[in-house]
Scaffold this motif. Structure first.
Motif, PDB file in Angstrom:
ATOM      1  N   LEU A 238      24.475   1.315 -13.405  1.00 14.18           N
ATOM      2  CA  LEU A 238      23.483   2.373 -13.124  1.00 14.18           C
ATOM      3  C   LEU A 238      22.161   1.747 -12.681  1.00 14.18           C
ATOM      4  O   LEU A 238      21.500   2.258 -11.774  1.00 14.18           O
ATOM      5  N   GLN A 239      21.812   0.635 -13.298  1.00 14.06           N
ATOM      6  CA  GLN A 239      20.549  -0.023 -12.941  1.00 14.06           C
ATOM      7  C   GLN A 239      20.575  -0.514 -11.487  1.00 14.06           C
ATOM      8  O   GLN A 239      19.625  -0.312 -10.732  1.00 14.06           O
ATOM      9  N   VAL A 240      21.705  -1.112 -11.109  1.00 17.85           N
ATOM     10  CA  VAL A 240      21.845  -1.601  -9.728  1.00 17.85           C
ATOM     11  C   VAL A 240      21.696  -0.429  -8.743  1.00 17.85           C
ATOM     12  O   VAL A 240      20.978  -0.514  -7.739  1.00 17.85           O
TER      13      VAL A 240
ATOM     14  N   ASP B 188      30.136   3.343  -4.207  1.00 21.11           N
ATOM     15  CA  ASP B 188      29.227   3.393  -5.353  1.00 21.11           C
ATOM     16  C   ASP B 188      29.815   4.303  -6.436  1.00 21.11           C
ATOM     17  O   ASP B 188      29.718   4.029  -7.625  1.00 21.11           O
ATOM     18  N   TRP B 189      30.420   5.403  -5.986  1.00 22.94           N
ATOM     19  CA  TRP B 189      31.082   6.292  -6.948  1.00 22.94           C
ATOM     20  C   TRP B 189      32.148   5.507  -7.715  1.00 22.94           C
ATOM     21  O   TRP B 189      32.228   5.556  -8.940  1.00 22.94           O
ATOM     22  N   PHE B 190      32.943   4.737  -6.956  1.00 21.73           N
ATOM     23  CA  PHE B 190      34.021   3.985  -7.614  1.00 21.73           C
ATOM     24  C   PHE B 190      33.487   2.839  -8.465  1.00 21.73           C
ATOM     25  O   PHE B 190      34.109   2.465  -9.454  1.00 21.73           O
ATOM     26  N   SER B 191      32.342   2.306  -8.100  1.00 24.51           N
ATOM     27  CA  SER B 191      31.807   1.216  -8.938  1.00 24.51           C
ATOM     28  C   SER B 191      31.398   1.776 -10.301  1.00 24.51           C
ATOM     29  O   SER B 191      31.558   1.116 -11.329  1.00 24.51           O
ATOM     30  N   LEU B 192      30.902   3.005 -10.320  1.00 26.42           N
ATOM     31  CA  LEU B 192      30.581   3.637 -11.618  1.00 26.42           C
ATOM     32  C   LEU B 192      31.870   3.996 -12.365  1.00 26.42           C
ATOM     33  O   LEU B 192      31.966   3.847 -13.587  1.00 26.42           O
ATOM     34  N   TYR B 193      32.847   4.460 -11.613  1.00 31.27           N
ATOM     35  CA  TYR B 193      34.133   4.817 -12.232  1.00 31.27           C
ATOM     36  C   TYR B 193      34.770   3.575 -12.856  1.00 31.27           C
ATOM     37  O   TYR B 193      35.284   3.610 -13.975  1.00 31.27           O
ATOM     38  N   GLU B 194      34.690   2.475 -12.123  1.00 30.44           N
ATOM     39  CA  GLU B 194      35.235   1.213 -12.632  1.00 30.44           C
ATOM     40  C   GLU B 194      34.537   0.822 -13.950  1.00 30.44           C
ATOM     41  O   GLU B 194      35.185   0.438 -14.920  1.00 30.44           O
ATOM     42  N   ALA B 195      33.220   0.974 -13.967  1.00 30.51           N
ATOM     43  CA  ALA B 195      32.469   0.649 -15.197  1.00 30.51           C
ATOM     44  C   ALA B 195      32.889   1.591 -16.324  1.00 30.51           C
ATOM     45  O   ALA B 195      33.043   1.179 -17.485  1.00 30.51           O
TER      46      ALA B 195
ATOM     47  N   VAL C  84      19.842  10.781 -12.841  1.00 27.04           N
ATOM     48  CA  VAL C  84      20.145  11.442 -11.561  1.00 27.04           C
ATOM     49  C   VAL C  84      21.488  10.935 -11.022  1.00 27.04           C
ATOM     50  O   VAL C  84      22.311  11.707 -10.518  1.00 27.04           O
ATOM     51  N   LEU C  85      21.722   9.632 -11.182  1.00 23.25           N
ATOM     52  CA  LEU C  85      22.985   9.046 -10.707  1.00 23.25           C
ATOM     53  C   LEU C  85      24.186   9.608 -11.476  1.00 23.25           C
ATOM     54  O   LEU C  85      25.230   9.889 -10.890  1.00 23.25           O
ATOM     55  N   CYS C  86      24.013   9.775 -12.789  1.00 20.17           N
ATOM     56  CA  CYS C  86      25.130  10.321 -13.590  1.00 20.17           C
ATOM     57  C   CYS C  86      25.504  11.722 -13.117  1.00 20.17           C
ATOM     58  O   CYS C  86      26.687  12.087 -13.068  1.00 20.17           O
ATOM     59  N   LEU C  87      24.493  12.499 -12.778  1.00 22.95           N
ATOM     60  CA  LEU C  87      24.765  13.863 -12.309  1.00 22.95           C
ATOM     61  C   LEU C  87      25.362  13.828 -10.899  1.00 22.95           C
ATOM     62  O   LEU C  87      26.323  14.565 -10.607  1.00 22.95           O
ATOM     63  N   ALA C  88      24.811  12.966 -10.049  1.00 27.68           N
ATOM     64  CA  ALA C  88      25.341  12.863  -8.677  1.00 27.68           C
ATOM     65  C   ALA C  88      26.800  12.412  -8.703  1.00 27.68           C
ATOM     66  O   ALA C  88      27.613  12.828  -7.869  1.00 27.68           O
ATOM     67  N   TRP C  89      27.136  11.588  -9.687  1.00 26.09           N
ATOM     68  CA  TRP C  89      28.519  11.112  -9.826  1.00 26.09           C
ATOM     69  C   TRP C  89      29.451  12.306 -10.107  1.00 26.09           C
ATOM     70  O   TRP C  89      30.540  12.400  -9.550  1.00 26.09           O
TER      71      TRP C  89
END
Ligand SMILES: NC(=O)c1ccc[n+]([C@@H]2O[C@H](COP(=O)([O-])OP(=O)(O)OC[C@H]3O[C@@H](n4cnc5c(N)ncnc54)[C@H](OP(=O)(O)O)[C@@H]3O)[C@@H](O)[C@H]2O)c1
Length: 297
Positions: A230-232, A283-290, A243-248
Motif C-alpha cells: 500500500l505504501q508503494v 497494481d490490483w494484483f500486487s495488492l491481491y498477491e499481498a 483510498v487504495l483499499c477502496l479503489a481495490w
C-alpha cells in the motif's frame, strides 16, 4: 458520486456510510451532524444502521438528526438490520447471545428502528446474520408483509452464504436486493469462495462491510506485506492507503458497494477519491498477491 442500481427503481450511493462506530458518549450531535452533512455534500446519501449498534443506541442517536426534518429524510436512504440479540442491560430477557428471526421479533425490531430513527419507513431491511433456526417460510411471509405495509421498501440479508440466500429467496415473491458481507485485503476470501460469484451471477450488488478491515490493515497487528505494498502504491498514485483499499474493491466488475465507518470527516472526503481512481491491473494484483501471501497460481 454515482448511484448503484439495486433494482430498476432503487439505488444506493456508490459508497455507503455506516454508523456502527458512533458513540453518543464520545460524540456530540454537532459531530454527527457534521459527518452527515459531509457525506451528503459528497454524494454519500445512504446510511447503514442496525438495531444493536452501540448497545442499541445509534438509531436513537441518528434519529435526533431526523426529528421533524422531513426534508432530510427525503434526501437519504436508510438501511437497518435485525436479528442479532446481544447481551445488554437494555435486554434483560436475553440470557445468551442469539439470533431471533421469529415473526414477532422481526416486526418488533422494525417498529423500534422506525421509532428510534424518527421515520415511517426503512429503505432496506437486512437480516443481520444467518441463523441455523431461521424458518424461511415464516421469514418470507413476515418480510413480504412488512414490504406490503410500506414500513420497509426493500429487503436483503447480511453474512449469508449463497445457499442460505437461495433458500430464503426460494420462499419469497420479492427479491432480496443485496447481501452485505465482509471483504477487504485482510479478508479476500469472498472473491474465491463463491460468495461474490453467486451475487454477480444473480445481478445482485453486494454491500461490503469493513472495507478497510476496520482499520486493522493499517496498524502493526496487520499484514506487513499489505502495508508495504500500500505504501508503494500510495507514493505512485499520491493518495492514502485507505483510498487504495477502496479503489481495490471498486475495480471489481460486480459493482461492490463499500460501507465505510470512519468518524473522521477528512477520511470520508478522501474515501470519495477512490471512486475516480483507476488502479492499474497489475497494481490490483500486487495488492491481491499481498493479501493472499503468495502470487496467484
Ligand atoms: N453486516 C455486518 O455484519 C457488519 C459488520 C461490521 C460492520 N458493518 C457495517 O460496516 C460499516 C463499516 O465497518 P467498519 O467501521 O469496520 O469499516 P472500515 O471503514 O473498514 O473501518 C473503519 C475504522 O478504520 C479506521 N480507519 C479508517 N481509515 C484509517 C486510516 N487511514 N488509518 C487508520 N485507521 C483508519 C477508522 O478510524 P477513524 O474513525 O479514526 O477514522 C475506523 O475505526 C459499519 O459502520 C457498519 O455499518 C456491518
Amino acid at each position: 458520486m454515482k448511484q448503484i442500481e439495486l433494482t430498476p427503481k432503487f439505488s444506493l450511493s456508490q459508497i455507503v456510510y455506516g454508523v456502527w462506530r458512533w458513540d453518543e458518549n464520545k460524540q456530540s450531535l454537532k459531530d454527527i451532524s457534521h459527518i452527515l452533512d459531509t457525506c451528503l455534500s459528497l454524494g454519500i446519501d445512504s446510511f447503514d444502521h442496525a438495531d444493536l449498534y452501540n448497545d442499541y443506541g445509534n438509531e436513537l442517536f441518528f434519529g435526533k438528526l431526523l426529528k421533524g426534518n422531513n426534508a432530510l429524510r427525503s434526501q437519504i436512504k436508510l438501511i437497518s438490520k435485525c436479528g442479532i440479540q446481544l447481551l445488554s442491560q437494555k435486554k434483560p430477557l436475553t440470557k445468551v447471545k442469539h439470533y431471533d428471526y421469529s415473526r414477532e421479533h422481526i416486526r418488533y425490531s422494525v417498529e423500534n428502528s422506525l421509532r428510534h430513527l424518527n421515520t415511517d419507513f426503512l429503505d432496506v431491511l437486512l437480516l443481520h446474520r444467518p441463523s441455523p433456526l431461521l424458518n424461511p417460510e415464516e421469514v418470507a411471509e413476515t418480510l413480504s408483509d412488512l414490504v406490503k405495509s410500506g414500513k420497509v421498501r426493500h429487503i436483503g440479508v447480511s453474512n449469508f452464504t449463497p445457499q442460505q440466500f437461495q433458500l430464503l429467496q426460494s420462499r419469497l415473491d420479492i427479491p432480496l436486493i443485496t447481501n452485505q458481507i465482509e471483504l477487504n485485503l485482510n479478508h479476500p476470501f469472498p472473491l474465491t469462495d463463491g460468495s461474490i460469484d453467486f451475487l454477480y451471477k444473480e445481478k445482485i450488488k453486494p454491500m461490503i462491510w469493513s472495507p478497510l478491515g476496520g482499520g486493522s490493515i493499517f496498524n502493526e497487528t496487520g499484514n506487513a506485506l499489505i502495508r508495504n505494498k500500500l505504501q508503494v502504491l500510495a507514493d505512485k498514485y499520491q493518495v492514502g492507503a485507505d483510498v487504495l483499499c477502496l479503489a481495490w474493491l471498486l475495480k471489481h466488475p460486480a459493482q461492490l458497494i463499500p460501507v465505510i465507518g470512519t468518524n473522521q470527516v477528512e477520511r470520508i472526503k478522501a474515501a470519495v477519491k477512490s471512486t475516480s481512481l483507476a488502479l492499474e491491473l497489475q497494481d490490483w494484483f500486487s495488492l491481491y498477491e499481498a493479501a493472499l501471501g503468495n502470487e496467484v497460481p
